[in-house]
Motif scaffolding. Structure first.
Motif, short mmCIF file in Angstrom:
data_model
loop_
_atom_site.label_atom_id
_atom_site.label_comp_id
_atom_site.label_asym_id
_atom_site.label_seq_id
_atom_site.Cartn_x
_atom_site.Cartn_y
_atom_site.Cartn_z
N ASP A 7 9.59 4.60 6.15
CA ASP A 7 8.23 4.21 5.76
C ASP A 7 7.15 4.79 6.69
N GLN A 8 7.28 6.10 6.90
CA GLN A 8 6.38 6.81 7.82
C GLN A 8 4.90 6.66 7.44
N GLY A 9 4.62 6.86 6.15
CA GLY A 9 3.22 6.91 5.70
C GLY A 9 2.46 5.60 5.81
N GLN A 10 3.17 4.48 5.86
CA GLN A 10 2.46 3.20 5.81
C GLN A 10 2.37 2.49 7.17
N GLN A 11 3.03 3.05 8.19
CA GLN A 11 3.02 2.35 9.49
C GLN A 11 1.76 2.75 10.26
N MET A 12 1.27 1.83 11.09
CA MET A 12 0.09 2.15 11.89
C MET A 12 0.42 2.06 13.37
N THR A 13 -0.44 2.61 14.20
CA THR A 13 -0.21 2.51 15.64
C THR A 13 -0.64 1.12 16.11
N CYS A 50 0.80 -1.23 0.00
CA CYS A 50 0.00 0.00 0.00
C CYS A 50 0.83 1.28 0.00
N GLY A 51 1.85 1.31 0.86
CA GLY A 51 2.62 2.55 0.98
C GLY A 51 1.88 3.61 1.78
N LYS A 52 0.59 3.41 1.99
CA LYS A 52 -0.20 4.36 2.79
C LYS A 52 -1.03 3.57 3.78
N GLN A 53 -0.98 4.02 5.01
CA GLN A 53 -1.64 3.31 6.09
C GLN A 53 -3.14 3.10 5.81
N ARG A 54 -3.77 4.11 5.15
CA ARG A 54 -5.23 4.02 5.01
C ARG A 54 -5.68 2.90 4.07
N TYR A 55 -4.80 2.38 3.25
CA TYR A 55 -5.21 1.30 2.34
C TYR A 55 -4.95 -0.10 2.93
#
Ligand code: PEP
Ligand code: MN
Length: 412
Positions: A240-246, A205-210
């Motif tokens: 990889d800041q944008g794809q990591q989640m809490t 994804c590269g983005k957490q929201r996906y």
């Protein structure tokens, strides 16, 4: 590793038909970051903690990992929550450091899988070592390269192999950082059904929201687990800041996942059996139609060769592509699906015509087509220099297509 036996997690999760859940930061950044992430993660279902200490970065100057000292922080975090840990290795020195530090599972990253030399060096360093190894797909959509890496590691005596689908790199702006191209892991599973196959939706994804949607898709496709990047403070992550989640987001994702059964009920309802029969018949028709289409392609190929016309006809191709995509929309089919399909068909058509041009299409069937076509071209020439070739080739003869406007449509 606390109370967890060395490969116990593999037995527990995979043999019990449970899923393997790997979570942790992209990079090990500090003792505190690792510990906080692992502690928060331990509230949720996790099998293995991940964290990279040597980071393969595309451009120099980006954060390249904390190196060996990160192994100590990673192990400490795992011990604190009683979970095994995994990190990426890209060369024999990394392998040696991991074995010394007691890392429980190793993974080979996508960039490394792309290089048979590097994989072989890792395999040599792993000879006579009993440790699970996860092998990510190569950057490019080349299944043989992936299989080759698996074989190299397996030949070194490693039997606990897990394959990880993390998508394939592409050029330009795309929705996902790496294209999933699901048919590749599906084909890998068909070839190597005994290997656990997991998905890394974070790198796809590269983005957490996906991530949630791709994780669910992997579960729907019967993947054996997920590897997800989780950081205690994703906004300040060094890679990889944008794809990591809490950890809390990870917890929500894990609980929201919907599980499907692989086989369905023992006795299929009548309606499903009927629909499957329909599909079998339709697929047969699709294949018969493709064969018909390729017969046309061959005949046009002979004409192109005889008239020294280029195989590729950009205008005709543009017209085919636009026309097919438009009619797919009318029939509520996805335009990109139909475009991909026709790109494959066109490629095969050009290959066929290329073989005809090179005089390599020696099948008996083709020779018959050639003789038939040559005869009609001969008539054509005799009839008139200006005559429409299609009339002569096709009029009432082939039964394949009523009219094939060779003049206007020299491509396929
Ligand atoms: C990673 O898992 O942090 C990583 C670098 O992954 P990949 O090799 O899939 O890019
Ligand atoms: Mn990463």
């Amino acid at each position: 590793m606390g109370s967890v036996s060395k490969h116990g997690f593999l037995k527990r999760t995979l043999s019990a038909k449970k899923k393997l859940f790997i979570a942790g930061p992209c990079s090990v950044e500090s003792e505190e970051q690792m510990l906080r992430t692992a502690m928060q993660l331990s509230a949720y279902e996790v099998t293995l903690i991940r964290g990279g200490v040597w980071k393969p970065r595309t451009r120099p100057g980006s954060f390249e990992g904390v190196g060996d000292k990160g192994l100590v922080w990673l192990k400490q975090a795992g011990n604190a929550v009683g979970l095994p840990v995994a990190t990426e290795v890209a060369n024999p020195t990394h392998v040696e450091a991991c074995l010394k530090a007691g890392v429980d599972v190793l993974w080979i990253g996508a960039r490394t899988t792309t290089s048979p030399f590097a994989v072989q060096q890792i395999a040599d360093a792993l000879r006579d070592v009993d440790i699970p190894v996860m092998i990510k797909n190569p950057m490019n959509p080349d299944i043989e390269l992936w299989v080759g890496a698996i074989e190299r590691i397996n030949k070194a005596g490693i039997t606990k192999i897990i394959v990880v689908h993390r998508g394939f790199s592409t050029y330009g702006d795309t929705l996902y950082r790496n294209q999933p191209i699901w048919r590749i892991p599906i084909e890998l599973r068909r070839r190597l059904p005994h290997l656990p196959l997991i998905c890394d939706p974070s790198h796809i994804c590269g983005k957490q929201r996906y991530v949630m949607a791709i994780a669910q898709q992997a579960i729907d496709l019967l993947f054996d687990g997920l590897m997800i990047e989780v950081h205690c403070a994703p906004r300040s992550a060094l890679s990889d800041q944008g794809q990591q989640m809490t950890p809390a987001q990870y917890g929500r994702l894990i609980t929201k996942l919907h599980y499907v059964s692989s086989s369905g009920p023992k006795h299929l309802p009548e309606a499903i059996r009927f629909l499957r029969n329909e599909i079998d018949e339709i697929d047969d028709d699709v294949i018969a139609l493709l064969a018909k289409r390729m017969e046309c392609v061959k005949r046009i190929g002979i004409w192109k060769r005889n008239h020294n016309v280029s195989l590729f006809q950009p205008e005709r191709w543009e017209q085919i592509l636009q026309g097919r995509v438009q009619s797919s929309m009318k029939r509520r089919l996805s335009g990109s699906f139909v475009r991909n399909l026709f790109e494959h068909i066109h490629e095969e058509a050009l290959n066929i015509q290329g073989r005809i041009r090179a005089g390599r299409s020696g099948s008996r069937r083709h020779r018959r087509v050639e003789a038939f076509t040559a005869e009609h071209f001969e008539n054509d020439r005799r009839a008139s220099a200006e005559c429409d070739v299609d009339e002569l080739i096709w009029a009432g003869k082939s039964g394949i297509v009523p009219r094939c406007h060779v003049r206007d449509s020299a491509s396929v």
